[in-house]
Design an enzyme around this catalytic site. Structure first.
Site, PDB file in Angstrom:
ATOM      1  N   SER A   1     -10.241 -13.742  -9.731  1.00 41.96           N
ATOM      2  CA  SER A   1     -11.291 -13.045  -8.988  1.00 41.96           C
ATOM      3  C   SER A   1     -10.777 -11.766  -8.350  1.00 41.96           C
ATOM      4  CB  SER A   1     -11.889 -13.966  -7.928  1.00 41.96           C
ATOM      5  OG  SER A   1     -10.894 -14.445  -7.039  1.00 41.96           O
TER       6      SER A   1
ATOM      7  N   TYR B   1       3.572  -5.471  -2.167  1.00 41.57           N
ATOM      8  CA  TYR B   1       2.195  -5.847  -1.847  1.00 41.57           C
ATOM      9  C   TYR B   1       1.634  -5.000  -0.713  1.00 41.57           C
ATOM     10  CZ  TYR B   1       1.725  -9.422  -5.297  1.00 41.57           C
ATOM     11  OH  TYR B   1       1.601 -10.051  -6.511  1.00 41.57           O
TER      12      TYR B   1
ATOM     13  N   ARG C   1       1.988  -1.769  -0.729  1.00 42.02           N
ATOM     14  CA  ARG C   1       1.414  -0.712  -1.571  1.00 42.02           C
ATOM     15  C   ARG C   1       0.059  -1.141  -2.115  1.00 42.02           C
ATOM     16  NH1 ARG C   1       0.387  -1.216  -6.544  1.00 42.02           N
ATOM     17  NH2 ARG C   1       1.526  -3.187  -6.510  1.00 42.02           N
TER      18      ARG C   1
ATOM     19  N   HIS D   1       4.193 -15.069  -1.686  1.00 47.92           N
ATOM     20  CA  HIS D   1       4.932 -14.053  -2.433  1.00 47.92           C
ATOM     21  C   HIS D   1       6.337 -13.826  -1.877  1.00 47.92           C
ATOM     22  CE1 HIS D   1       1.892 -12.942  -5.265  1.00 47.92           C
ATOM     23  NE2 HIS D   1       1.001 -12.676  -4.321  1.00 47.92           N
TER      24      HIS D   1
END
Length: 712
Positions: free
Chosen positions: A143, A254, A256, A411
Site C-alpha cells: 500500500s 528513511y 530522505r 528498519h
C-alpha cells in the site's frame, strides 16, 4: 512551549478556519498566484529553464505513446509496477507543462488517463503479490506505493482541474479519488495511524487530496489520525519520529524518503492555511530535518548507510530536491542550500523552485557547510544520537561517524556503537547497508531479502563489538527499541575532535564504552583516527571486533596463511554463518597492524590490547545459496576469553601510489610503538610515536572537562 500544547493550539486555529478554505487551482506546489512568475522564470533563470525543458521532453514522450493502465499483477520492478509508476510521473509532468505552456493537449492526456483509472480502479482487488491483506495496495504490491502514487497524482489533478469539465471532474472524484480515500482511511486505517514512514505517506496523500477535493473531514483525519484525537496523524508523527535536532529515528536513508511527504503536506497546509504557520511548528523542525538530512551525507553526496539503506542513494534524489526547494523558500533556510541545489542540477517547476533558481542566478550561492555535530535521537532528544566528526575541505574530507542512536524500529540494525570512516571521497571502514535489490523483481520481488535479517542487521556485519558471537539484544527488535546508548562526551575542537558513548543494555552482563577521535598531530598530513573500545563484565566472554574495509590488504605485521581450499563458516547464527574464515593468526605480541590500499592512498590500522589477540581474516559469502550477498572483507580482532577487554586502534592515513608513473610514496606510514599503558573504569592511557615524537593520549571517563587529553 510544550509540544502537545502546540499541537492543540494549531489544531484549534486550523479547524476554526477549515470551512472557510477558498478553492483555487492550482494550489499545492505550483500556485495560481505565482503562476505567471514561474512561466517567466522558465525562460529566464537557467536552472528552472533546464528543469522545465527536461519535463517537456518527458511529457512529449508520454503523449507520443498510447495510454496504458494495466491490471496490477507484478511485484516491485515488474511490468505493471513500473508502468503505474511511469503513469503518475507522466501525469505530473504533463500537468506541469500544461500550466506553463497553456497547451491543452497536455491536460487532455492527464484527463484521459485519470478517466481510465476511474473506469477500472474499483474493479481491482488487493494486489495479488501483496505480503498480506493488511499491507497490500490495489495498484501496487504494498500500500505504501499506492500512497506515493496518490501524492503525485493529486498534484497532477490540481494542475489540470480548471481544464476539466464538471462531468469529468465528478467521474474522476467519485470513481477514483473517493474510493482511494476510503481505501486509505478505512481498509488501511492501521497504516494511517502508524508512526512510521508508511503512515506519513498515507497521511500526506489523504490530506493533500482532502484539500484539493475540498473535503475538510479528510484533512482533519490526516492531521489528527483516524480517530481525530491527535494521538496519531501528521503532527504526532512530527513529534514522535523526529528528534529536536531533526534526526529521523529510522536513519538517514528513511529520513530522505520520509521527508518528501512531510514537506509536501506542509507546503499544502501553508498554501491553504498560511496563518497556521506550519513551518514554524516545533521550532522550525522541518527545516532542521532537511539540514540534518544533508549533514547525514558524505562529500560524495551519498547518505550514511545506517540501518536499512540502499547505498546508492544521494541527495540528488527527488525527495531532497523538493525538500531543499521548500526549505529555502518557505522556511527561509541558509543560503548554502543553494550549493546543493546546483549539484542536484534541477529544481521543482513550482513556486519554491522559482525562488531557488532565481537566487542562484543572482549569485547568492555559497559552499555547503559540512559540520562536526552531535545529532540527538528520540522525540525528546534523550535517546542517544549520532556523532559526526569531519576534518578537511569538502574536496578531500575525513569523516568519522559513531552510531550511538536508538534502534530505529523495524528498519534498525543491531549495531550499537558502530563506526564508519570516510576519506578521499571513499568509504574506508564501511557499513553493509541493507540486503535488498530495490525493484528488481527476480530478487524477492524487489523487497528485502531473507539475508537482511540473517546478515545485514546482525552485529557482526558492522564495525562494532560482538560478545560470544551473539548480536545485540539477541537480535530482538522489541528489546532493542526499549533501550538506547548514552553520550559520554562530544567535542569538536579542530585539533582534537571526540565523541564517546556507552551502551549498557545490548548484552546482559557486559558494559560497552567506545571513544573515537580525529586527532591532528604536526607529523601527519591527515588526522589520526583513534578508537578505544572498552568492554567490562563480571564473567568471561569472547570479544570480536571486526573492521569491514574497502580496498586491498597490502601489508600486515603477521604472516598471513590463508586457507587454500575447504573454507568453513565462522559460526552458525547471528550472521557468523555467512562468514568464510579465510585465515586466523594467534599473535605473540599484544599488538600489530594491517595496511590497506584504497583509491591510491594507504590506511594502516595499528592495534594493541591488554593481552595478545587473535586476528581473523573473513569474507562474506558462506551459506548464500541464491548468491544474494554482496562481497566484503574484514579483519577481526578477537579476545577468546576475558572479563574486561580494551581494544586500542589507531588508523593512520599516509602515502599514495601513481599507477601511471609507477611510483609509490610513504607506503609504510610513520606511527610506531603503540602501547596500552592502563585501562579501567576511570581512564584509559595509551602512547605512540610518530617520526620519533612520543605522544600520550588519555581518556578521563569521569571528567566532563578534559575528557580526552593529548600530550607530548
Amino acid at each position: 512551549m510544550n509540544y502537545l500544547k502546540q499541537v492543540v493550539l494549531l489544531l484549534a486555529c486550523f479547524f476554526l478556519s477549515l470551512n472557510l478554505i477558498a478553492q483555487s487551482h492550482p494550489s499545492l506546489m505550483l500556485t495560481k498566484v505565482k503562476l505567471e512568475e514561474v512561466r517567466k522564470g522558465c525562460q529566464s533563470y537557467p536552472l528552472l529553464k533546464s528543469s522545465f525543458q527536461k519535463i517537456i521532453a518527458d511529457a512529449d514522450l508520454a503523449i507520443s505513446l498510447p495510454i496504458t493502465v494495466p491490471i496490477p499483477k507484478d511485484g516491485g520492478g515488474g511490468y505493471t509496477h513500473e508502468q503505474h509508476k511511469r503513469n503518475y510521473n507522466a501525469m505530473l509532468n504533463c500537468a506541469t507543462v500544461y500550466q506553463i505552456s497553456k497547451d491543452i493537449k497536455y491536460a487532455n492526456y492527464v484527463k484521459n488517463m485519470l478517466l481510465d483509472y476511474a473506469n477500472q480502479y474499483q474493479k481491482w482487488p488487493v494486489h495479488p503479490k501483496s505480503k498480506n491483506q493488511k499491507d497490500g495496495g490495489r495498484i501496487f504490491w504494498q500500500s505504501l506505493n499506492d500512497f506515493v502514487w496518490q501524492v503525485y497524482t493529486i498534484q497532477a489533478y490540481d494542475l489540470v482541474f480548471d481544464a476539466l469539465t464538471t462531468k469529468d471532474r465528478t467521474t474522476i472524484e467519485q470513481n477514483l479519488f473517493m474510493p482511494i480515500l476510503n481505501f486509505f482511511t478505512v481498509d488501511r486505517q492501521e497504516v494511517l495511524d502508524k508512526i512510521h514512514n508508511h503512515g506519513t505517506w498515507n497521511l500526506a496523500a489523504v490530506g493533500m487530496t482532502g484539500y484539493v477535493l475540498n473535503k475538510p473531514e479528510y484533512v482533519e483525519m490526516a492531521l489528527k489520525g483516524s480517530k481525530k484525537d491527535g494521538k496519531t496523524g501528521y503532527l504526532a508523527q512530527i513529534n514522535q519520529l523526529f528528534s529536536p535536532d531533526g534526526y529521523y529515528m529510522e536513519g538517514p536513508y528513511y529520513q530522505r524518503y520520509a521527508l518528501l511527504p512531510f514537506v509536501m503536506f506542509a507546503k499544502a497546509i501553508n498554501n491553504y492555511e498560511p496563518e497556521l504557520k506550519i513551518f514554524e511548528f516545533r521550532n522550525k523542525l522541518l527545516a532542521k530535518a532537511i539540514q540534518t538530512a544533508l549533514q547525514l551525507t558524505y562529500t560524495n553526496k551519498a547518505f550514511f548507510p545506517i540501518n536499512d539503506a540502499i547505498k546508492d542513494k544521494t541527495y540528488e534524489s527527488i525527495e531532497l530536491v523538493y525538500g531543499l526547494n521548500i526549505a529555502y523558500t518557505d522556511i527561509k533556510a541558509e543560503a548554502d542550500l543553494l550549493d546543493i541545489a546546483q549539484q542536484q542540477e534541477r529544481v521543482i517547476v513550482s513556486d519554491a523552485g522559482l525562488a531557488v533558481a532565481k537566487a542562484i542566478a543572482e549569485g547568492k550561492s555559497e559552499p555547503f557547510k559540512y559540520k562536526s555535530l552531535w545529532i540527538k535521537d528520540g522525540g525528546n532528544g534523550d535517546e542517544g544520537g549520532l556523532g559526526i566528526l569531519r576534518s578537511g575541505a569538502n574536496t578531500n574530507q575525513q569523516c568519522l561517524i559513531l552510531k550511538a542512536a536508538s534502534q530505529g524500529m523495524g528498519h534498525g540494525h543491531f549495531d550499537r556503537l558502530n563506526f564508519l570512516f570516510y576519506d578521499n571521497n571513499q568509504e574506508i571502514f564501511y557499513d553493509y547497508g541493507a540486503a535488498r535489490f530495490l525493484n528488481i523483481d527476480t530478487k524477492n520481488g524487489g523487497g528485502y531479502l531473507a539475508e537482511n535479517d540473517s546478515w545485514a542487521k546482525q552485529t557482526v556485519a558492522h564495525n562494532t563489538l560482538v560478545v560470544d558471537q551473539t548480536s545485540n539484544f539477541k537480535a530482538n527488535v522489541t528489546a532493542a527499541d526499549a533501550q538506547h546508548p548514552d553520550l559520554m562526551n562530544f567535542s569538536a575542537h579542530p585539533d582534537l575532535q571526540v565523541v564517546s558513548a556507552k551502551e549498557e543494555n545490548a548484552y546482559a552482563d557486559v558494559k560497552l564504552l567506545r571513544t573515537v577521535a580525529l586527532v591532528k598531530v604536526t607529523e601527519s598530513n591527515k588526522p589520526l583516527l583513534i578508537d578505544v573500545f572498552q568492554a567490562s563484565s563480571a564473567n568471561e566472554h569472547q570479544y570480536d571486533l571486526p573492521f569491514w574495509y574497502k580496498g586491498q590488504m597490502v601489508n600486515t605485521s603477521f604472516k598471513v596463511d590463508a586457507q587454500r581450499n575447504n573454507l568453513q563458516a565462522l559460526g552458525t547464527q547471528f550472521g557468523y554463518q555467512h562468514l568464510w574464515l579465510n585465515a586466523q593468526n594467534q599473535l605473540d605480541e599484544n599488538g600489530g597492524f594491517v595496511s590497506v590500499l584504497n583509491n591510491k592512498r594507504f590506511y594502516t590500522t595499528h592495534f594493541v590490547s591488554d593481552n595478545p589477540l587473535q586476528v581473523k581474516l573473513v569474507s562474506i559469502g558462506a551459506n548464500d545459496p541464491e548468491m544474494n550477498l554482496v562481497d566484503g572483507k574484514a579483519f577481526m580482532l578477537t579476545q577468546p576469553k576475558a572479563k574486561n577487554q580494551t581494544f586500542v586502534n589507531i588508523t593512520e592515513t599516509h602515502g599514495n601510489i601513481d599507477p601511471i608513473n609507477e611510483t609509490v610514496s610513504a607506503a609504510s606510514g610513520n606511527l610506531t610503538d603503540l602501547k596500552l599503558i592502563s585501562s579501567d573504569e576511570n581512564k584509559t592511557v595509551i602512547s605512540f610515536k610518530i617520526k620519533d615524537k612520543k605522544y600520550q593520549y588519555q581518556i578521563n571517563y569521569n571528567q566532563k572537562d578534559n575528557y580526552v587529553v593529548l600530550s607530548q
